[in-house]
Design a protein around this motif. Structure first.
Motif, PDB file in Angstrom:
ATOM      1  N   UNK A   1       0.838  -1.204   0.000  1.00 17.79           N
ATOM      2  CA  UNK A   1       0.000   0.000   0.000  1.00 17.79           C
ATOM      3  C   UNK A   1       0.878   1.261   0.000  1.00 17.79           C
ATOM      4  N   UNK A   2       1.913   1.238   0.845  1.00 19.43           N
ATOM      5  CA  UNK A   2       2.779   2.426   0.977  1.00 19.43           C
ATOM      6  C   UNK A   2       3.644   2.621  -0.254  1.00 19.43           C
ATOM      7  N   UNK A   3       4.203   1.546  -0.788  1.00 23.60           N
ATOM      8  CA  UNK A   3       5.119   1.735  -1.921  1.00 23.60           C
ATOM      9  C   UNK A   3       4.362   2.314  -3.119  1.00 23.60           C
ATOM     10  N   UNK A   4       3.148   1.829  -3.340  1.00 21.00           N
ATOM     11  CA  UNK A   4       2.339   2.344  -4.459  1.00 21.00           C
ATOM     12  C   UNK A   4       2.060   3.830  -4.275  1.00 21.00           C
ATOM     13  N   UNK A   5       1.646   4.195  -3.079  1.00 21.40           N
ATOM     14  CA  UNK A   5       1.271   5.584  -2.822  1.00 21.40           C
ATOM     15  C   UNK A   5       2.493   6.512  -2.906  1.00 21.40           C
ATOM     16  N   UNK A   6       3.632   6.042  -2.390  1.00 22.60           N
ATOM     17  CA  UNK A   6       4.842   6.884  -2.412  1.00 22.60           C
ATOM     18  C   UNK A   6       5.315   7.119  -3.851  1.00 22.60           C
TER      19      UNK A   6
END
Ligand code: G6P
Length: 590
Positions: free
Chosen positions: A417-422
């Motif tokens: 979730x975080x890698x996509x958003x970053x």
């Protein structure tokens, strides 16, 4: 602080040393000097000011010879004078020393040596030259005298010695300050940082504490504390470490601000297993303590917030220079997260060593490969954002935040979730920077006559306020204070008067409503409010728009216009943001 370099080769040494010093200037720029060996003599030139000024005044690069040493200084012992600039010499001008660090027992040594030696500076370093002179025996190698001299020293040092007693030979030692060799074709370097010689060679050998190295143009011998020769083959540095040019920008600070979207993407390229292991260290621990200084500490404060809100782990942040005073509470159940761009900050290193002695595990978050901190840590996560040259940290801050997002979301089992958003955010920030969407140069111009600023925010944005205020102080020399907005009414409100600039980080997150109430309070007392937000408001006198993002990501988007604000405030005041007065990038003294 302070940068040292030595060169031995076939080329003229002085221009090579000057080029290397230019890449070390981030370590100090109040004075500079070079000593070369030629025709049986030492040739020394030094002066005060930035390197280019010293070169202009003294023509450092014209010194003759194919070997020598150089230094850029950040004064500790002795004021900024030509006499205190390095290299320092013995009585006969036969031994030259450049030194980074502090010799704690220099006064006692100076007293002892003063009976037979004449001192000409106020520095701690000068004792080293006289000690080497004292121990130098006719016919004996230079390293023997240097080896005996360093045995008398207490404190920290990376030092390099040159002398016509053995032309072409350099002797360097390390205890607590960084030192690295560069092995080129028919030439060798020794320096505080490999950036110094990267345009000549990428083959390096890292020197450890207690070691001594003897260099000539075509060989290097390393000796351990016990005097025994050590074999350590050079390692090849990879290309990602070589990016220390301005690339069309007038200032490194602006270049590095603009590089931040790429920094986010670079830091995202973490090895998953390494990340999992680092997160494992945290999840197995009972106490999590961050330690850091300056900008890295502000990043850690955001890390603490993310650990709490995303991973539901409480943690603490202790300023590195204060860490020792909390030592009693550190034990085997503690994980210390040391955050340092350089990996060389003396206070951070000291805290980490103490924590290790008490059985704690150390996870370090570092930018500089091969740094001292990396070598004393149990696990390391690298930022990978490339060299940061500007004294005021910008892209390393963004990259440190990325590491904290990755760790917090890994701990929560939501890494993807975080890698996509970053990655999505990196693209959005890039677009905004390219389109020059932040109207900050105008606001910086408008407020260039103001001499105090307040930065307010709440929650996760509070540490952004701290970092933004630090940037303004560092490069524009303006008093700036940050605080949680709710704290204003407990004292600082008394300082708000007609026209006082207040920067209010007021995104549309859980803090918005309370922030607007606090903004109204300062406004009612005449403040000029600069609102940093994704939504305008009538209370704002100036509006700096940031993209709308999910709550935890606001620090990433709100710090960027505030870094730019500090940069343009420095420019509006006619200052050089890359080399702020009294500061240095790598703080290797306590
Ligand atoms: C110095 C620099 C700051 C930096 C701080 C910590 O004060 O001027 O920009 O934030 O040191 O440095 P570190 O390398 O440990 O992150």
């Amino acid at each position: 602080m302070c940068g040292i370099v030595g060169y031995s080769g076939k080329r003229p040494a002085a221009p090579a040393l000057l080029a290397a010093l230019a890449r070390l200037e981030y370590r100090g720029y109040d004075s500079a000097g070079i000593a070369t060996v030629f025709g049986g003599d030492l040739h020394i030139k030094k002066g005060i000011g930035k390197l280019e000024q010293v070169e202009e005044n003294c023509s450092l690069s014209h010194l003759p010879g194919n070997s020598g040493i150089g230094h850029v200084r950040w004064a500790t012992h002795g004021g900024v004078t030509t006499g205190n600039a390095h290299p320092h010499c013995d009585c006969e001008h036969y031994i030259a020393v450049a030194h980074n660090g502090i010799i704690d027992n220099f006064e006692a040594l100076k007293r002892r040596l003063s009976k037979t030696h004449t001192f000409v500076s106020q520095t701690d370093t000068e004792v080293i030259a006289h000690l080497v002179e004292e121990y130098l025996e006719p016919g004996a190698p230079l390293e023997q005298a240097v080896g005996r001299a360093v045995k008398d020293l207490k404190g920290t040092y990376a030092l390099v010695v040159a002398s016509p007693v053995e032309p072409g030979k350099l002797v360097a030692c390390r205890q607590g300050s960084p030192l690295v060799l560069g092995i080129g074709k028919g030439e060798t370097y020794v320096a505080s940082d490999f950036q110094a010689f990267l345009d000549s060679t990428r083959q390096v050998v890292f020197i450890e504490d207690g070691e001594m190295v003897v260099l000539t143009h075509n060989l290097f011998h390393i000796y351990g504390r016990d005097g025994k020769r050590l074999r350590r083959p050079p390692v090849m540095l990879d290309n990602s470490l070589v990016k220390a040019e301005k690339e069309g920008y007038d200032y490194f600070m602006l270049k590095e601000i603009m590089e931040q979207p790429d920094a986010i993407l670079a830091t995202l390229r973490q090895d998953k297993q390494t990340l999992q292991k680092a997160a494992g260290l945290i999840s197995r621990s009972r106490n999590v303590v961050f330690t850091a200084c300056g900008t890295s500490r502000h990043a850690a404060l955001i890390g603490r917030y993310l650990f709490s809100s995303v991973a539901h782990r409480l943690s603490d942040v202790i300023i590195a220079s204060e860490f020792g005073y909390f030592g009693e509470a550190v034990n085997e159940e503690t994980v210390v997260i040391a955050v340092s761009q350089s990996g060389e900050t003396a206070d951070v290193l000291e805290g980490v060593r103490e924590a290790k002695n008490r059985g704690a595990k150390v996870l370090s978050i570092i930018n500089t490969v091969g740094s001292s901190l990396a070598r004393v840590s149990d696990r390391v996560l690298y930022l990978g954002c490339g060299p940061e040259i500007s004294v005021a940290a910008t892209k390393s801050f963004i990259s440190q935040l990325v590491i904290f997002y990755l760790l917090a979301f890994t701990l929560a089992g939501r890494l993807e979730e975080a890698t996509g958003e970053l990655a999505r955010l990196a693209a959005e920030i890039k677009e905004n920077l390219a389109a020059n969407n932040y109207a900050v140069p105008e606001v910086a111009d408008l407020l260039s006559g103001k001499d105090k600023f307040y930065y307010i925010a709440r929650g996760i944005n509070y540490a952004v306020a701290g970092e933004a205020a630090l940037k303004l102080k560092e490069v524009a020399y303006v008093h700036a204070e940050s605080m949680p907005a709710g704290e204003l009414k407990h004292g600082t409100l008394a300082l708000i008067e007609e026209g006082t600039p207040v920067v209010a980080i007021t995104p549309c997150d859980v803090t918005r409503e309370h922030m607007l109430a606090n903004v109204a309070e300062v406004k009612a007392r005449g403040a000029f409010v600069i609102g940093v937000s994704d939504l305008p408001n009538n209370l704002f006198d100036a509006f700096v728009e940031v993209p709308q993002v999910a709550e935890v990501y606001y620090p990433l988007v709100s710090i960027i216009p505030l870094q730019l604000f500090a940069f343009y405030s420095a420019i509006a005041r006619g200052l050089d943001p890359d080399r702020p007065r009294n500061l240095a990038k790598s703080v290797t003294v306590k």
